[in-house]
Design a protein around this motif. Structure first.
Motif, PDB file in Angstrom:
ATOM      1  N   PHE A 124       0.850  -1.198   0.000  1.00  0.00           N
ATOM      2  CA  PHE A 124       0.000   0.000   0.000  1.00  0.00           C
ATOM      3  C   PHE A 124       0.886   1.248   0.000  1.00  0.00           C
ATOM      4  O   PHE A 124       0.898   2.010   0.973  1.00  0.00           O
ATOM      5  CB  PHE A 124      -0.915   0.007   1.231  1.00  0.00           C
ATOM      6  N   PRO A 125       1.633   1.485  -1.049  1.00  0.00           N
ATOM      7  CA  PRO A 125       2.584   2.618  -1.052  1.00  0.00           C
ATOM      8  C   PRO A 125       1.915   3.976  -0.911  1.00  0.00           C
ATOM      9  O   PRO A 125       2.529   4.925  -0.414  1.00  0.00           O
ATOM     10  CB  PRO A 125       3.285   2.478  -2.407  1.00  0.00           C
ATOM     11  N   GLU A 126       0.638   4.086  -1.315  1.00  0.00           N
ATOM     12  CA  GLU A 126      -0.041   5.381  -1.216  1.00  0.00           C
ATOM     13  C   GLU A 126      -0.341   5.762   0.230  1.00  0.00           C
ATOM     14  O   GLU A 126      -0.649   6.931   0.508  1.00  0.00           O
ATOM     15  CB  GLU A 126      -1.336   5.359  -2.029  1.00  0.00           C
ATOM     16  N   LEU A 127      -0.257   4.814   1.158  1.00  0.00           N
ATOM     17  CA  LEU A 127      -0.525   5.095   2.569  1.00  0.00           C
ATOM     18  C   LEU A 127       0.729   5.459   3.345  1.00  0.00           C
ATOM     19  O   LEU A 127       0.639   5.847   4.508  1.00  0.00           O
ATOM     20  CB  LEU A 127      -1.182   3.877   3.234  1.00  0.00           C
ATOM     21  N   CYS A 128       1.880   5.334   2.723  1.00  0.00           N
ATOM     22  CA  CYS A 128       3.153   5.513   3.428  1.00  0.00           C
ATOM     23  C   CYS A 128       4.012   6.564   2.736  1.00  0.00           C
ATOM     24  O   CYS A 128       4.385   6.405   1.564  1.00  0.00           O
ATOM     25  CB  CYS A 128       3.892   4.168   3.494  1.00  0.00           C
ATOM     26  N   SER A 129       4.340   7.632   3.455  1.00  0.00           N
ATOM     27  CA  SER A 129       5.194   8.687   2.906  1.00  0.00           C
ATOM     28  C   SER A 129       6.671   8.462   3.208  1.00  0.00           C
ATOM     29  O   SER A 129       7.531   8.846   2.431  1.00  0.00           O
ATOM     30  CB  SER A 129       4.766  10.050   3.460  1.00  0.00           C
ATOM     31  N   SER A 130       6.963   7.860   4.373  1.00  0.00           N
ATOM     32  CA  SER A 130       8.348   7.572   4.741  1.00  0.00           C
ATOM     33  C   SER A 130       8.354   6.480   5.794  1.00  0.00           C
ATOM     34  O   SER A 130       7.327   6.190   6.422  1.00  0.00           O
ATOM     35  CB  SER A 130       9.067   8.828   5.263  1.00  0.00           C
ATOM     36  N   LEU A 131       9.532   5.883   5.983  1.00  0.00           N
ATOM     37  CA  LEU A 131       9.700   4.818   6.964  1.00  0.00           C
ATOM     38  C   LEU A 131      10.837   5.179   7.913  1.00  0.00           C
ATOM     39  O   LEU A 131      11.922   5.559   7.459  1.00  0.00           O
ATOM     40  CB  LEU A 131      10.032   3.491   6.275  1.00  0.00           C
ATOM     41  N   THR A 132      10.590   5.035   9.198  1.00  0.00           N
ATOM     42  CA  THR A 132      11.644   5.108  10.210  1.00  0.00           C
ATOM     43  C   THR A 132      11.590   3.802  10.986  1.00  0.00           C
ATOM     44  O   THR A 132      10.610   3.516  11.675  1.00  0.00           O
ATOM     45  CB  THR A 132      11.445   6.297  11.156  1.00  0.00           C
ATOM     46  N   LEU A 133      12.625   2.988  10.843  1.00  0.00           N
ATOM     47  CA  LEU A 133      12.663   1.640  11.402  1.00  0.00           C
ATOM     48  C   LEU A 133      13.652   1.608  12.563  1.00  0.00           C
ATOM     49  O   LEU A 133      14.833   1.907  12.384  1.00  0.00           O
ATOM     50  CB  LEU A 133      13.066   0.631  10.330  1.00  0.00           C
ATOM     51  N   ILE A 134      13.176   1.235  13.749  1.00  0.00           N
ATOM     52  CA  ILE A 134      14.001   1.201  14.952  1.00  0.00           C
ATOM     53  C   ILE A 134      14.388  -0.251  15.242  1.00  0.00           C
ATOM     54  O   ILE A 134      13.521  -1.100  15.436  1.00  0.00           O
ATOM     55  CB  ILE A 134      13.267   1.784  16.174  1.00  0.00           C
ATOM     56  N   CYS A 229      10.066  -3.132  -3.919  1.00  0.00           N
ATOM     57  CA  CYS A 229       8.819  -2.366  -3.998  1.00  0.00           C
ATOM     58  C   CYS A 229       8.800  -1.189  -3.029  1.00  0.00           C
ATOM     59  O   CYS A 229       7.922  -0.328  -3.119  1.00  0.00           O
ATOM     60  CB  CYS A 229       7.626  -3.277  -3.724  1.00  0.00           C
ATOM     61  N   VAL A 230       9.727  -1.166  -2.077  1.00  0.00           N
ATOM     62  CA  VAL A 230       9.785  -0.076  -1.103  1.00  0.00           C
ATOM     63  C   VAL A 230      10.565   1.077  -1.718  1.00  0.00           C
ATOM     64  O   VAL A 230      11.767   0.966  -1.978  1.00  0.00           O
ATOM     65  CB  VAL A 230      10.451  -0.543   0.208  1.00  0.00           C
ATOM     66  N   THR A 231       9.889   2.177  -1.952  1.00  0.00           N
ATOM     67  CA  THR A 231      10.518   3.339  -2.587  1.00  0.00           C
ATOM     68  C   THR A 231      10.510   4.575  -1.694  1.00  0.00           C
ATOM     69  O   THR A 231      11.113   5.593  -2.042  1.00  0.00           O
ATOM     70  CB  THR A 231       9.792   3.677  -3.908  1.00  0.00           C
ATOM     71  N   GLN A 232       9.831   4.516  -0.566  1.00  0.00           N
ATOM     72  CA  GLN A 232       9.710   5.683   0.301  1.00  0.00           C
ATOM     73  C   GLN A 232      11.038   5.993   0.994  1.00  0.00           C
ATOM     74  O   GLN A 232      11.845   5.093   1.233  1.00  0.00           O
ATOM     75  CB  GLN A 232       8.634   5.442   1.369  1.00  0.00           C
ATOM     76  N   PRO A 233      11.302   7.268   1.311  1.00  0.00           N
ATOM     77  CA  PRO A 233      12.502   7.616   2.087  1.00  0.00           C
ATOM     78  C   PRO A 233      12.540   6.816   3.385  1.00  0.00           C
ATOM     79  O   PRO A 233      11.531   6.717   4.087  1.00  0.00           O
ATOM     80  CB  PRO A 233      12.336   9.116   2.355  1.00  0.00           C
ATOM     81  N   THR A 234      13.699   6.245   3.696  1.00  0.00           N
ATOM     82  CA  THR A 234      13.806   5.323   4.828  1.00  0.00           C
ATOM     83  C   THR A 234      14.988   5.696   5.716  1.00  0.00           C
ATOM     84  O   THR A 234      16.092   5.920   5.226  1.00  0.00           O
ATOM     85  CB  THR A 234      13.974   3.872   4.334  1.00  0.00           C
ATOM     86  N   LEU A 235      14.715   5.735   7.018  1.00  0.00           N
ATOM     87  CA  LEU A 235      15.746   5.937   8.028  1.00  0.00           C
ATOM     88  C   LEU A 235      15.747   4.731   8.954  1.00  0.00           C
ATOM     89  O   LEU A 235      14.699   4.302   9.433  1.00  0.00           O
ATOM     90  CB  LEU A 235      15.479   7.214   8.839  1.00  0.00           C
ATOM     91  N   ILE A 236      16.920   4.162   9.204  1.00  0.00           N
ATOM     92  CA  ILE A 236      17.064   3.040  10.124  1.00  0.00           C
ATOM     93  C   ILE A 236      17.861   3.513  11.337  1.00  0.00           C
ATOM     94  O   ILE A 236      18.968   4.030  11.193  1.00  0.00           O
ATOM     95  CB  ILE A 236      17.781   1.855   9.445  1.00  0.00           C
ATOM     96  N   ILE A 237      17.269   3.377  12.505  1.00  0.00           N
ATOM     97  CA  ILE A 237      17.930   3.728  13.763  1.00  0.00           C
ATOM     98  C   ILE A 237      18.218   2.427  14.510  1.00  0.00           C
ATOM     99  O   ILE A 237      17.289   1.675  14.818  1.00  0.00           O
ATOM    100  CB  ILE A 237      17.065   4.664  14.614  1.00  0.00           C
ATOM    101  N   GLN A 238      19.484   2.175  14.805  1.00  0.00           N
ATOM    102  CA  GLN A 238      19.871   0.889  15.377  1.00  0.00           C
ATOM    103  C   GLN A 238      20.656   1.086  16.670  1.00  0.00           C
ATOM    104  O   GLN A 238      21.522   1.963  16.766  1.00  0.00           O
ATOM    105  CB  GLN A 238      20.721   0.104  14.376  1.00  0.00           C
ATOM    106  N   SER A 239      20.345   0.260  17.668  1.00  0.00           N
ATOM    107  CA  SER A 239      21.101   0.264  18.922  1.00  0.00           C
ATOM    108  C   SER A 239      22.408  -0.489  18.726  1.00  0.00           C
ATOM    109  O   SER A 239      22.461  -1.466  17.992  1.00  0.00           O
ATOM    110  CB  SER A 239      20.288  -0.403  20.036  1.00  0.00           C
ATOM    111  N   ASP A 240      23.443  -0.047  19.411  1.00  0.00           N
ATOM    112  CA  ASP A 240      24.732  -0.727  19.263  1.00  0.00           C
ATOM    113  C   ASP A 240      24.997  -1.716  20.389  1.00  0.00           C
ATOM    114  O   ASP A 240      25.961  -2.469  20.341  1.00  0.00           O
ATOM    115  CB  ASP A 240      25.878   0.284  19.185  1.00  0.00           C
ATOM    116  N   LYS A 241      24.133  -1.746  21.416  1.00  0.00           N
ATOM    117  CA  LYS A 241      24.334  -2.662  22.531  1.00  0.00           C
ATOM    118  C   LYS A 241      23.261  -3.747  22.581  1.00  0.00           C
ATOM    119  O   LYS A 241      23.005  -4.308  23.629  1.00  0.00           O
ATOM    120  CB  LYS A 241      24.325  -1.881  23.857  1.00  0.00           C
ATOM    121  N   THR A 242      22.663  -4.038  21.446  1.00  0.00           N
ATOM    122  CA  THR A 242      21.689  -5.114  21.388  1.00  0.00           C
ATOM    123  C   THR A 242      22.292  -6.302  20.659  1.00  0.00           C
ATOM    124  O   THR A 242      22.796  -6.158  19.540  1.00  0.00           O
ATOM    125  CB  THR A 242      20.391  -4.677  20.681  1.00  0.00           C
ATOM    126  N   ASP A 243      22.274  -7.464  21.314  1.00  0.00           N
ATOM    127  CA  ASP A 243      22.759  -8.684  20.686  1.00  0.00           C
ATOM    128  C   ASP A 243      21.657  -9.386  19.910  1.00  0.00           C
ATOM    129  O   ASP A 243      21.927 -10.257  19.089  1.00  0.00           O
ATOM    130  CB  ASP A 243      23.310  -9.642  21.749  1.00  0.00           C
TER     131      ASP A 243
END
Length: 492
Positions: A124-134, A229-243
């Motif tokens: 549903f790309p029309e419902l999503c303007s951007s992605l921020t994945l934690i 199929c994912v074309t929206q601007p995407t930011l990935i935020i990742q913890s460095d102390k998670t195993d």
């Protein structure tokens, strides 16, 4: 009430949502502000997004809405073995369409939420303007995490006593909070987590725990075709102390998102645990990075217009999504399913469907009679941090039967070895072909299948609702009826 209901022939679900408006609904959204859809962390619900809803950098600039996923929080749904993150994505798409929301910016935290956000962006790309994945998870769970969740699941849903139940939740908090932030990871936060799990996922609601675990442990990796199929601007935020979710998988996903506008960027939060959005200092950094990312979006300041679409239009759009999913999965039968049901988007195989359905049926049998960690007032019997100060839990070791102590101590030690990985990560495991696997690598589909069959045959090893014991404390008989509860303590 902020619920939205969907009923079909094979499914019935009521999704809970909350907003940052005065009355908690979408009718009070300010049209000049963009919409942000927030998806909660694993094993939690939308109430644990308070650090985002209370941050003025977010609530003053955006219309915020958060959903409780299926089998989480206040949302209710009929248990189903077909539940996977494709179904979660369909739930969210149906809810956004029914509320008439415009294209939104998604803020997804951890395992299930991240997978659901990626899938809704693809279908549903029309419902999503951007992605921020934690905290992006691996394609499948790491070997040691796979085994740890299997052990935790048994102790969590079928504990011998209150101490064993508390110990399972303690190990879970140690994994998700870690021990790297002694100032922020206070006992109060641990108390809140354990109390929440005791209220939301007690043993007498174990079918919900199993359904969540099914989505985590039995998920399948997204193919390159889906990620393309994912074309929206995407930011990935990742913890460095998670195993649990190593950084290398976030970097790998950023490279796989080949069609993302401007390429996906990975931002690492130093010294942060898995539950990065719960620890105040880390959550503040996440909110700042997220707000800065949204401020760079070219479509951020387009005025919001709520467009209510008819059920017929929603059904037609769902049919288009099913046809696209059928093409991506190379399974034409998916396009022939009922577009009014979110379960039609399920991509679990027939073997997994049968296995998960059998497990849920078995766990739902008499689950209301299972052990409860709650008191007569419906609240936890004690604060987790004060459990060692409770005098009647401090009997001598020799007061309890030797076989009872030995069985319990062996299980707790085995679980601690899995969680701390002091022994487990120094060894290797073999898959079905006899090849060695690193404990820090994702499990193969064959290993996952074997583990699923093992988990489906776990038997209940205790008498339900009958024992509340402590270290060195003899089992306690509890007789309950609709009028009163009598407790009899048999001291040696």
């Amino acid at each position: 009430m902020p619920y939205i209901d969907f009923v079909s022939k094979d499914d019935r679900i009521s999704l809970w949502y909350v907003t940052n408006t005065r009355h908690g609904g979408t009718g009070d959204f300010e049209l000049a502000k963009p919409v942000v859809v927030m998806l909660h962390p694993l094993f939690l619900d939308s109430t644990w997004l308070a650090t985002q809803f209370e941050d003025p950098r977010l609530y003053t600039r955006f219309n915020l809405i958060a959903f409780d996923m299926r089998s989480a929080g206040r949302s209710t749904a009929r248990p189903s073995g077909a539940h996977d993150t494709w179904v979660d994505a369909a739930d969210l798409a149906f809810a956004i369409q029914a509320l008439g929301l415009p294209s939104a910016h998604f803020f997804a935290v951890e395992n299930i939420s991240v997978n659901a956000a990626l899938r809704i962006a693809a279908l549903f790309p029309e419902l999503c303007s951007s992605l921020t994945l934690i905290n992006v998870p691996p394609p499948t769970e790491l070997e040691w995490v796979f085994e740890m969740y299997g052990e935790l699941l048994n102790m969590w849903c079928h504990p011998q006593d209150l101490d064993e139940f508390d110990h399972a939740l303690l190990e879970l908090t140690n994994c998700l909070l870690g021990k790297v932030l002694p100032l922020d990871s206070t006992p109060e936060l641990q108390d809140e987590l354990v109390a929440f799990w005791s209220l939301t996922y007690p043993p007498w609601r174990r079918s919900r725990v199993y359904e969540v675990m099914h989505c985590v442990l039995n998920r399948t990796p997204l193919s390159d075709r889906v990620l393309a199929c994912v074309t929206q601007p995407t930011l990935i935020i990742q913890s460095d102390k998670t195993d649990i979710n190593p950084i290398k998988y976030a970097e790998r996903l950023s490279k796989q998102l080949v069609n993302v506008e401007g390429k996906a960027r990975v931002h690492v939060i130093k010294g942060s645990p898995e539950y990065v959005t719960l620890v105040p200092t880390c959550a503040s950094i996440v909110n700042r990075v997220f707000a800065e990312f949204l401020s760079r979006q070219t479509n951020l300041y387009i005025p919001v217009t709520l467009q209510m679409i008819s059920p017929t239009e929603r059904r037609e759009r769902a049919q288009e999504a099913l046809e696209k999913l059928a093409d991506l999965m190379e399974d034409p039968s998916i396009a022939e399913r009922d577009p009014a049901s979110a379960l039609s988007f399920s991509c679990v195989t027939p073997e997994v469907l049968q296995s998960q359905s059998d497990v849920l049926s078995r766990q739902a049998l008499n689950e209301r009679e299972a052990f409860s960690p709650l008191g007569m007032d419906g609240r936890p019997c004690r604060r987790f941090s004060e459990r060692y100060n409770d005098h009647w839990f401090q009997a001598e070791k020799e007061d309890a039967p030797h076989s009872y102590q030995l069985n319990k101590e062996e299980k707790l030690k085995a679980l601690e070895n899995l969680v701390t990985r002091t022994e487990y990560l120094s060894t290797s495991a073999k898959d079905a072909n006899g090849e060695y696997l690193s404990a820090q690598e994702p499990v193969s589909s064959e290993v996952a299948r074997t583990g699923r069959l093992r988990r489906s045959t776990i038997s209940k090893h205790v008498v339900e609702k009958a024992t509340i014991g402590g270290a060195g404390f003899a089992p306690t008989t509890v007789i309950a009826n609709t009028i009163h509860m009598t407790k009899m303590f048999n001291y040696k």
